[in-house]
Scaffold this active site. Structure first.
Site, short mmCIF file in Angstrom:
data_model
loop_
_atom_site.label_atom_id
_atom_site.label_comp_id
_atom_site.label_asym_id
_atom_site.label_seq_id
_atom_site.Cartn_x
_atom_site.Cartn_y
_atom_site.Cartn_z
N GLY A 95 11.86 22.80 58.79
CA GLY A 95 12.90 23.54 59.49
C GLY A 95 12.89 25.00 59.09
N GLU A 132 12.73 28.85 52.01
CA GLU A 132 13.62 29.80 51.34
C GLU A 132 12.91 30.85 50.51
OE1 GLU A 132 13.36 26.26 48.36
OE2 GLU A 132 13.35 26.54 50.51
N GLU A 182 19.13 28.08 53.65
CA GLU A 182 18.00 28.83 53.07
C GLU A 182 18.50 30.04 52.29
OE1 GLU A 182 15.31 27.23 53.12
OE2 GLU A 182 15.99 25.80 54.63
N HIS A 213 19.74 29.07 48.84
CA HIS A 213 18.66 28.80 47.89
C HIS A 213 18.36 30.01 47.00
CE1 HIS A 213 17.06 24.82 48.28
NE2 HIS A 213 16.79 24.90 49.56
#
Length: 881
Positions: A268, A271, A305, A308
């Protein structure tokens, strides 16, 4: 493609590397077919390691051009090199020395989409988990942290954009029409977080001012002409950054934050520090091309993301066994963000539905593993619902047990202690223990032990003594490699609901630790006695889904109806209704197997109408409550000897009964929800559309349903309504003129937009019935479809296998045969994609005998293929075992 599968990595075998690489300087001379990579590695031997210990660097399919140590070129007799490993048997005895490597790679032929690859003339990287070793030889493991400086060189006219991690420190022109950019990331990071993007892309720019007043330049890079589709993603990014400051006190730490959207991507998103790379599906959106679900996913994944940056980047995981430390924790954080941005109850119900649909079957099948695995053969196969979704639930339970204040103190202590570290689950739990003074040793079993705990409950009330007794017993079923299970610490939020719908107050409680509305189940059995309860209350248990367990409460049906109407906890209210539906569907399934016609309770049918018109409830909540349990949900609850055709027929019978009895209510509510307001993706507007489209699905079962759905399709002013209507037409009235015309109109309108055409493919692939297989085969030859693009494959073949129970599980086994042959076609070019698709067969043992045998034959067809990749063979062998 790696085909070695013999080596098993074990948690207990972990030991630090002999060497560290505190500084890495990379130079890329980009070329589609022959990119030259120069890596200058500043090596440091760990204290305690003998001088001259061999230096072993990881590789994967590399061509080594040269190697030098401390400025002196090595000859082939000084080292041993293969495409997958470089060994310098006698490195310098000095504590520190420099290794300079030159490798050659071919981005354009990298169809695995790992390492450095080229897609649509854009160079892009994906290095998690072990992709960096496809770029240069390295200590490619998460506990080797390095400060990176990266110089990228490329033709300026073809590749005007040159990006990498960190801050831009220099750029300029070079002879021959080339140019360069140098990026420096001051924060040490593991190699899996390295990123590079180069190409010709458009950009949406913005700026964010941090809480401390620092300016951060933001950029989202997309294909030219699609910049307007990235505006919602930019808004979500800025909201994420502000939320992390407010909720966790975490500021962004670089001068720039870039996102790049690409169309060929296995995951998907990724990060990478300061340079997130996204599947364009999770960046591009407007009302014409994206559904409300797409907007919500973009918001959540952009946030995930970004979050992260601290939980994954600033603090990474010591080894891949600790993957849940970054992923489960960050999923929890993005769930909390979405709950604050939208509706917390609705978001919680959606989270639990996802967990039950994906993680519960995983926990109950051959691919079961603990949240922190103890062994693996292929780490790419452990990016699972257990690591992500169950990992998030474990963090949520910590917050439930400690309370919000101690949880925040524990998080703050974790960041304080481990910023810049590669940490472990033990480090994480120790921070909470020290911050709260609690002992979490028994709770830690949630990380170490596989399987979904079962909790059985019965109640009784003694009016004379004013005592309400709750008898609770826990068990954990055996899972592969774990026959005997230890007792868990299970926090069960509860309420005792009185006749007036309000929770009953009580004084003393004994039999278990009960605090702040939570029963702490630690033993095999607890007999919990609530005193001073004069009237029998109705038990509402596992409120908010406080623990990821299967719950079996011996409860009167009238009590479930009462909770479905009156429970003050929204999740438990939804759960009561969902349980009533599930019980009815399982009963119908069994009656149909016995040759009898199913009969449904009038009270259950009436309840659907009450929910549909209850304006005190959120629209989105009503939509979720009215949505019947999926065919997969029902199959999971039945557990064995599954006949998907009978489940489908049972579910359709209940839907038909609800629609027939509540037609007037549903038509009135459907009409009242029509809106002429400008489109907005906000939660309230999305909820209104969700309820209206749910009602359309019911009304389509009645006479004139195809005309109503086609009218809905033609009147739609946004993709949410248009796709919903098309789904109803194709799934319920696929043989009609209206369905054919709607499909053709949709294709004509969006044939130039691959992401929207993914919806067109998926809607057709998930049409119930055995005939869908022929349609799917035909669609594999459609111009929009490509076996080399992960999004297309997931939209058609993945959707068919995971979301079409009757089509995929055809009684003649041809669905399985088509599926595995498709996987074997995909696997040579993209092993990771093939392996993830193959998990669709994980529940094959739960099928009725004839289908079970057909599914096993299909699995064995893959297992007998001698050239399987490590990724796919690992999944197949564990599934068949």
């Amino acid at each position: 493609m790696r085909t070695d599968t013999g080596h098993v990595f074990r948690l207990e075998d972990y030991r630090p590397s002999d060497y560290l690489i505190p500084r890495t300087d990379l130079t890329f001379q980009l070329d589609p077919d022959a990119t030259l990579v120069r890596a200058e590695l500043s090596m440091v031997r760990r204290h305690g390691v003998a001088a001259g210990a061999p230096l072993v660097l990881d590789g994967d399919g590399l061509i080594l051009k040269s190697v030098a140590v401390d400025g002196a070129a090595l000859t082939p007799t000084d080292y041993t090199a293969s495409p997958d490993e470089l060994v310098i048997a006698a490195p310098p005895a000095a504590q520190a020395f420099k290794v300079v490597l030159e490798t050659e790679i071919s981005p354009s032929s990298n169809s695995a989409l790992m390492g450095l690859f080229r897609t649509n003339d854009v160079y892009c990287t994906q290095c998690e988990a072990e992709g960096f070793r496809r770029i240069t030889y390295f200590l490619d493991r998460p506990d080797v942290l390095s400060v990176y400086t990266v110089r990228v060189e490329a033709p300026k006219s073809e590749t005007p954009l040159l990006l990498s991690n960190g801050n831009l420190v220099e750029k300029g022109d070079l002879p021959g029409g080339r140019h360069f950019a140098t990026w420096h990331d001051p924060f040490p990071k593991p190699s899996y977080l390295f990123a590079l993007v180069a190409g010709d892309l458009g950009v949406v720019k913005d700026r964010f001012v941090t809480a401390s007043g620092r300016n951060v330049d933001l950029g989202i890079h997309v294909e030219h002409g699609k910049e307007a589709l990235a505006c919602y993603a930019m808004d979500a990014l800025k909201r994420s950054m502000r939320w992390d400051e407010e909720a966790f006190g975490l500021e962004y730490d670089l001068d720039v934050f870039n996102i790049v959207a690409v169309s060929d991507f296995n995951m998907g998103a990724m990060e990478n520090k300061g340079l997130n790379i996204f599947n364009d599906k999770y960046v591009l959106a407007d009302e014409e091309t994206a559904t409300d679900a797409d907007f919500a996913n973009i918001e959540a994944i952009i946030a995930h993301e970004y979050f992260h940056n601290w939980t994954g980047n600033r603090i990474t995981c010591r080894d891949w066994f600790q993957l849940c430390l970054k992923e489960g924790l960050t999923v929890f954080r993005d769930h909390e963000f979405s709950a604050d941005q939208r509706s917390r109850p609705v978001k919680r119900i959606a989270e639990v539905r996802t967990l039950r649909a994906h993680q519960f079957p995983e926990d109950q099948g051959p691919l079961s593993h603990p949240v922190r695995p103890r062994r693996y053969r292929e780490i790419n196969n452990f990016y699972t619902a257990t690591v992500y979704e169950k990992g998030s639930e474990v963090v949520r339970m910590i917050k439930t047990i400690l309370g919000a204040e101690d949880f925040r103190r524990g998080m703050d202590l974790y960041f304080e202690r481990h910023d810049g570290d590669a940490a472990t689950i033990e480090d994480f739990l120790k921070a909470f223990e020290d911050a709260s003074g609690r002992d979490l040793s028994q709770f830690a079993l949630w990380y170490h032990q596989a399987g979904t705990p079962n909790v059985t409950v019965s109640t009784s009330h003694d009016a004379a003594r004013g005592e309400f007794v709750v008898d609770i017993e826990q068990s954990v079923p055996p899972t592969p490699s774990e026959a005997r299970k230890r007792l868990m610490h299970i926090p069960l939020a509860y309420g005792l609901v009185g006749r007036n719908g309000k929770d009953v107050a009580h004084s003393a409680v004994d039999g278990a630790t009960v605090e702040n509305g939570v029963i702490h189940v630690r033993k095999r059995r607890h007999v919990v006695r609530f005193h001073d309860i004069s009237e029998r209350p109705v038990l509402s248990l596992n409120r908010g889904f406080s623990a990821p367990v299967t719950l079996s409460v011996a409860q009167r049906k009238e009590d479930r109806f009462f909770l479905a109407r009156h429970d003050s906890d929204p999740f438990s209210r939804w759960q009561a209704y969902n349980t009533l539906q599930t019980d009815a569907l399982i009963s119908a399934f069994r009656k149909k197997l016995g040759g009898k016609s199913p009969e449904f309770s009038e009270k259950l049918i009436e309840l659907a109408g009450l929910v549909a018109r209850d304006d005190t409830l959120e629209h989105a909540f009503r939509a979720l409550a009215l949505a019947l349990p999926s065919e997969s949900d029902i199959a999971r609850e039945i557990g064995k000897d599954i006949d998907p055709d009978v489940i489908f027929a049972s579910r359709e019978a209940l839907a038909q009964a609800i629609a027939l009895s509540n037609e007037a209510i549903m038509r009135e509510t459907y009409s009242s929800l029509e809106s002429r307001e400008p489109f907005s993706p906000d939660a309230a507007s999305a909820g209104r559309r969700a309820l209206r489209n749910t009602l359309l699905d019911y009304l389509a079962l009645l006479p004139g349903g195809a005309r109503l759905a086609y009218s809905h399709f033609q009147a739609a002013t946004n993709m949410t309504d248009r796709a919903a209507a098309l789904t109803v037409l194709v799934h319920r009235h696929g043989a009609t003129r209206q369905a054919r015309e709607a499909l053709a109109a949709f294709e004509a309108r969006y044939s130039g937009d691959p992401l929207v055409m993914d919806k067109w493919l998926a809607i057709q692939a998930t049409a119930p019935g055995a005939s869908t297989l022929d349609r799917v085969k035909k669609l594999t030859r459609h111009a929009v479809f490509s076996m080399s693009n992960p999004n297309r494959v997931r939209a058609l073949i993945g959707a068919f296998a995971t979301a079409n129970q009757t089509g995929f599980n055809r009684a003649d086994g041809t669905g399985y045969d088509f599926f595995v042959r498709s996987i074997l076609e995909i696997e040579p070019r993209n092993p990771q994609l093939a392996a993830r698709l193959a998990t669709a067969l994980r529940s094959w043992r739960s099928l009725e005998p004839a289908r079970r045998d057909k599914a096993r034959e299909a699995l064995l067809l893959m297992a007998r293929t001698k050239t399987l990749s490590a990724d796919l063979r690992d999944i197949v062998e564990r599934t068949v075992a």
